[in-house]
Design an enzyme around this catalytic site. Structure first.
Site, PDB file in Angstrom:
ATOM      1  CD  GLU A 266      -3.062  -1.096   2.157  1.00  0.00           C
ATOM      2  OE1 GLU A 266      -2.721  -0.713   3.290  1.00  0.00           O
ATOM      3  OE2 GLU A 266      -4.222  -1.449   1.876  1.00  0.00           O
TER       4      GLU A 266
ATOM      5  CD  GLU B 281      -4.089  -6.165   2.693  1.00  0.00           C
ATOM      6  OE1 GLU B 281      -4.882  -5.432   3.348  1.00  0.00           O
ATOM      7  OE2 GLU B 281      -2.848  -6.069   2.765  1.00  0.00           O
TER       8      GLU B 281
END
Length: 272
Positions: free
Chosen positions: A114, A190
């Site tokens: 991320e 995710e």
């Protein structure tokens, strides 16, 4: 549950508690873990960082990195990359011969985590990518970011498979992901079926029917999905991560394979 792959972070801070002292024994035995996956006829996705988040102290960055406040963490700063190299080489040495094109279970490796929500440094991402490739990694490399145009742009490179992290509005998120990467597989690496708990705060839960509906949308679109988390656990001692002004958190996440719930200890004043 019909799943065929185990995804795992590899925590730099646990493998290298002190600079130069690498530990891959006991519960940190990555080779044995990957071999157990192979023995069960499953695939593996490996996410070695350097930053992994993972509701872990420092997001997996070792505490000793913070001793030199002039080093720019998660950047192309040569001092940061040099600090990361011994650990990364040790991890990749254990993964290379376990890639699927060599008869092993590993099908993907993830670069950073991320990063688009943190910075914009393509030189850094390229330096990491080059290190993976020079070490003999031949399977596809991925990145993951929350599917907003800016995060997806800043968090990846054209040569990497861009994946998303989210737990709701799956159809919309996949559309944004496809706009950012017009070709290639769609993947939610995710799929948040819950959320972490802060120490002393209420326990987060997610409606099972709602999560199932979102999962159905993902599968109906032909996307690949990693359930985050199927099984989590407890952050023992001072290993729980923290968020600004909220204190420490535990990797409880309301996962489907739900053991008895526990939480992390409160933040320690000497931890950064």
């Amino acid at each position: 549950m019909g799943l065929n792959t185990i995804e795992t972070y590899v925590p730099w801070n646990l493998h290298e508690l002190r600079p130069g002292r690498l530990d891959f024994t006991g519960g940190l035995d990555l080779e044995r873990f990957l071999d157990l996956i192979a023995a069960e006829d499953l695939h593996a996705i490996v996410r070695p960082g350097p930053y992994i988040c993972a509701e872990l102290d420092g997001g997996g960055l070792p505490a000793w990195l913070f001793d030199d406040t002039t080093i720019r963490l998660r950047s192309s700063d040569p001092r940061f990359l040099a600090s990361f190299d011994p650990y990364l080489h040790a991890v990749l040495d254990r993964v290379v011969d376990r890639q699927i094109d060599r008869g092993g279970p590993v099908i993907l490796l993830q670069v950073e985590n991320e990063f688009g929500s943190y910075g914009d440094d393509p030189t850094y991402l390229q330096a990491l990518t080059d290190r993976f490739r020079r070490a003999g990694i031949t399977v596809p490399l991925t990145t993951v970011d929350q599917p907003t145009p800016q995060m997806l742009r800043d968090g990846t490179l054209p040569e990497l498979l861009t994946t998303g992290s989210f737990g709701s509005r799956a159809t919309e998120r996949l559309r944004v992901l496809r706009q950012a990467q017009p070709t290639g597989p769609l993947m939610c690496s995710e799929f948040w079926c819950g959320w972490f708990d802060h120490w002393g705060a209420h326990h987060h839960t997610t409606d099972a029917a709602q999560s199932a509906a979102e999962l159905d949308d993902l599968l109906s679109a032909g996307a690949s999905v990693n359930i985050y988390m199927l099984h989590g656990g407890t952050n023992f001692g001072l290993t729980g991560g923290s968020t600004v002004h909220r204190g420490r958190r535990a990797a409880d996440h309301g996962r489907p394979g739900d053991p008895p719930r526990t939480a992390a200890l409160p933040d320690h004043p000497r931890r950064r």
